[in-house]
Design an enzyme around this catalytic site. Structure first.
Site, PDB file in Angstrom:
ATOM      1  N   HIS A  27       0.850  -1.192   0.000  1.00  0.00           N
ATOM      2  CA  HIS A  27       0.000   0.000   0.000  1.00  0.00           C
ATOM      3  C   HIS A  27       0.882   1.237   0.000  1.00  0.00           C
ATOM      4  O   HIS A  27       2.100   1.159   0.135  1.00  0.00           O
ATOM      5  CB  HIS A  27      -0.947   0.012   1.201  1.00  0.00           C
ATOM      6  CG  HIS A  27      -0.303   0.342   2.510  1.00  0.00           C
ATOM      7  ND1 HIS A  27      -0.891   1.129   3.464  1.00  0.00           N
ATOM      8  CD2 HIS A  27       0.898  -0.009   3.039  1.00  0.00           C
ATOM      9  CE1 HIS A  27      -0.102   1.237   4.515  1.00  0.00           C
ATOM     10  NE2 HIS A  27       0.983   0.555   4.287  1.00  0.00           N
ATOM     11  N   CYS A  37       5.666   6.670   4.236  1.00  0.00           N
ATOM     12  CA  CYS A  37       4.535   5.805   3.882  1.00  0.00           C
ATOM     13  C   CYS A  37       3.808   6.269   2.623  1.00  0.00           C
ATOM     14  O   CYS A  37       2.927   5.571   2.127  1.00  0.00           O
ATOM     15  CB  CYS A  37       3.555   5.701   5.047  1.00  0.00           C
ATOM     16  SG  CYS A  37       4.248   4.796   6.455  1.00  0.00           S
ATOM     17  N   HIS A  41       5.034   0.400  -0.457  1.00  0.00           N
ATOM     18  CA  HIS A  41       5.750  -0.533   0.415  1.00  0.00           C
ATOM     19  C   HIS A  41       4.774  -1.619   0.864  1.00  0.00           C
ATOM     20  O   HIS A  41       3.572  -1.507   0.640  1.00  0.00           O
ATOM     21  CB  HIS A  41       6.364   0.192   1.626  1.00  0.00           C
ATOM     22  CG  HIS A  41       5.356   0.817   2.529  1.00  0.00           C
ATOM     23  ND1 HIS A  41       4.659   1.978   2.208  1.00  0.00           N
ATOM     24  CD2 HIS A  41       4.889   0.433   3.739  1.00  0.00           C
ATOM     25  CE1 HIS A  41       3.842   2.282   3.192  1.00  0.00           C
ATOM     26  NE2 HIS A  41       3.950   1.351   4.145  1.00  0.00           N
ATOM     27  N   HIS A  43       3.651  -4.971   3.766  1.00  0.00           N
ATOM     28  CA  HIS A  43       3.643  -5.509   5.126  1.00  0.00           C
ATOM     29  C   HIS A  43       3.097  -6.926   5.098  1.00  0.00           C
ATOM     30  O   HIS A  43       2.338  -7.290   4.206  1.00  0.00           O
ATOM     31  CB  HIS A  43       2.704  -4.703   6.045  1.00  0.00           C
ATOM     32  CG  HIS A  43       3.036  -3.262   6.160  1.00  0.00           C
ATOM     33  ND1 HIS A  43       4.063  -2.800   6.950  1.00  0.00           N
ATOM     34  CD2 HIS A  43       2.480  -2.174   5.575  1.00  0.00           C
ATOM     35  CE1 HIS A  43       4.106  -1.482   6.859  1.00  0.00           C
ATOM     36  NE2 HIS A  43       3.162  -1.075   6.031  1.00  0.00           N
ATOM     37  N   HIS A  78      -1.490 -10.714  -1.078  1.00  0.00           N
ATOM     38  CA  HIS A  78      -0.681 -10.451  -2.265  1.00  0.00           C
ATOM     39  C   HIS A  78      -1.361  -9.464  -3.208  1.00  0.00           C
ATOM     40  O   HIS A  78      -1.424  -9.674  -4.421  1.00  0.00           O
ATOM     41  CB  HIS A  78      -0.297 -11.753  -2.983  1.00  0.00           C
ATOM     42  CG  HIS A  78       0.765 -12.490  -2.244  1.00  0.00           C
ATOM     43  ND1 HIS A  78       0.482 -13.266  -1.135  1.00  0.00           N
ATOM     44  CD2 HIS A  78       2.101 -12.551  -2.425  1.00  0.00           C
ATOM     45  CE1 HIS A  78       1.611 -13.780  -0.674  1.00  0.00           C
ATOM     46  NE2 HIS A  78       2.612 -13.352  -1.429  1.00  0.00           N
ATOM     47  N   GLU A 130       0.459  -4.216  11.830  1.00  0.00           N
ATOM     48  CA  GLU A 130       1.105  -3.871  10.563  1.00  0.00           C
ATOM     49  C   GLU A 130       2.605  -4.182  10.595  1.00  0.00           C
ATOM     50  O   GLU A 130       3.170  -4.588   9.590  1.00  0.00           O
ATOM     51  CB  GLU A 130       0.880  -2.385  10.263  1.00  0.00           C
ATOM     52  CG  GLU A 130       1.410  -1.965   8.907  1.00  0.00           C
ATOM     53  CD  GLU A 130       1.148  -0.507   8.627  1.00  0.00           C
ATOM     54  OE1 GLU A 130       0.154  -0.215   7.953  1.00  0.00           O
ATOM     55  OE2 GLU A 130       1.943   0.344   9.080  1.00  0.00           O
TER      56      GLU A 130
END
Length: 149
Positions: A27, A37, A41, A43, A78, A130
């Site tokens: 996201h 952010c 990137h 998580h 994914h 997260e």
């Protein structure tokens, strides 16, 4: 997944079910205040969904664990969360794919499914981790008539 103890949501229901699962997703947060952010990137999110109710279904479940995982894992694993335009937006801050909004979205998706069941349990909490050091808890406000009484 490691055994984890989550903060307990207070509720008046007889039954409480918790489902743990994880999903990998990318996201970005389209706001200057998001700092790093803002960049794409990813998580590995760890989620716990808490569902409560007084009535079991015809199979003796509050809700089948597999349904909860399928609703969320199959949708988000994914993926690039920003591409899910039904859930997220790049124009409305209350729909940016932040941890808070993702937790709320998980709750809303699960509750939409639960609303279509005969026993109508409630999604009372979503815990979403997260990173190893950052998580969010979302507890929807109870609607009138959904207080278990």
């Amino acid at each position: 997944m490691l055994q984890q103890v989550y903060p307990a949501a207070q509720h008046p229901y007889c039954y409480e079910l918790n489902k743990d699962f994880h999903f990998a997703a990318a996201h970005f947060v389209p706001a200057e205040e998001a700092g790093k952010c803002q960049q794409l990137h990813g998580h590995t999110y760890y989620a716990n969904v808490t569902i409560a109710g007084d009535e079991l279904d015809s199979a003796g479940f509050l809700v089948n664990f597999a349904i909860i995982k399928r609703l969320i894992h199959d949708r988000f694993d994914h993926s690039l969360l920003n591409n899910d335009k039904e859930s997220f937006s790049e124009d409305q801050p209350d729909r940016f794919p932040t941890t808070e909004v993702v937790a709320r979205t998980i709750s809303e998706i699960v509750q939409r499914h639960l609303d279509g069941t005969m026993n109508k349990p409630q999604c009372i909490q979503v815990y979403l981790r997260e990173t190893p050091t950052s998580y969010c808890i979302y507890r929807p406000k109870r609607k009138a008539g959904n207080d278990g009484s």
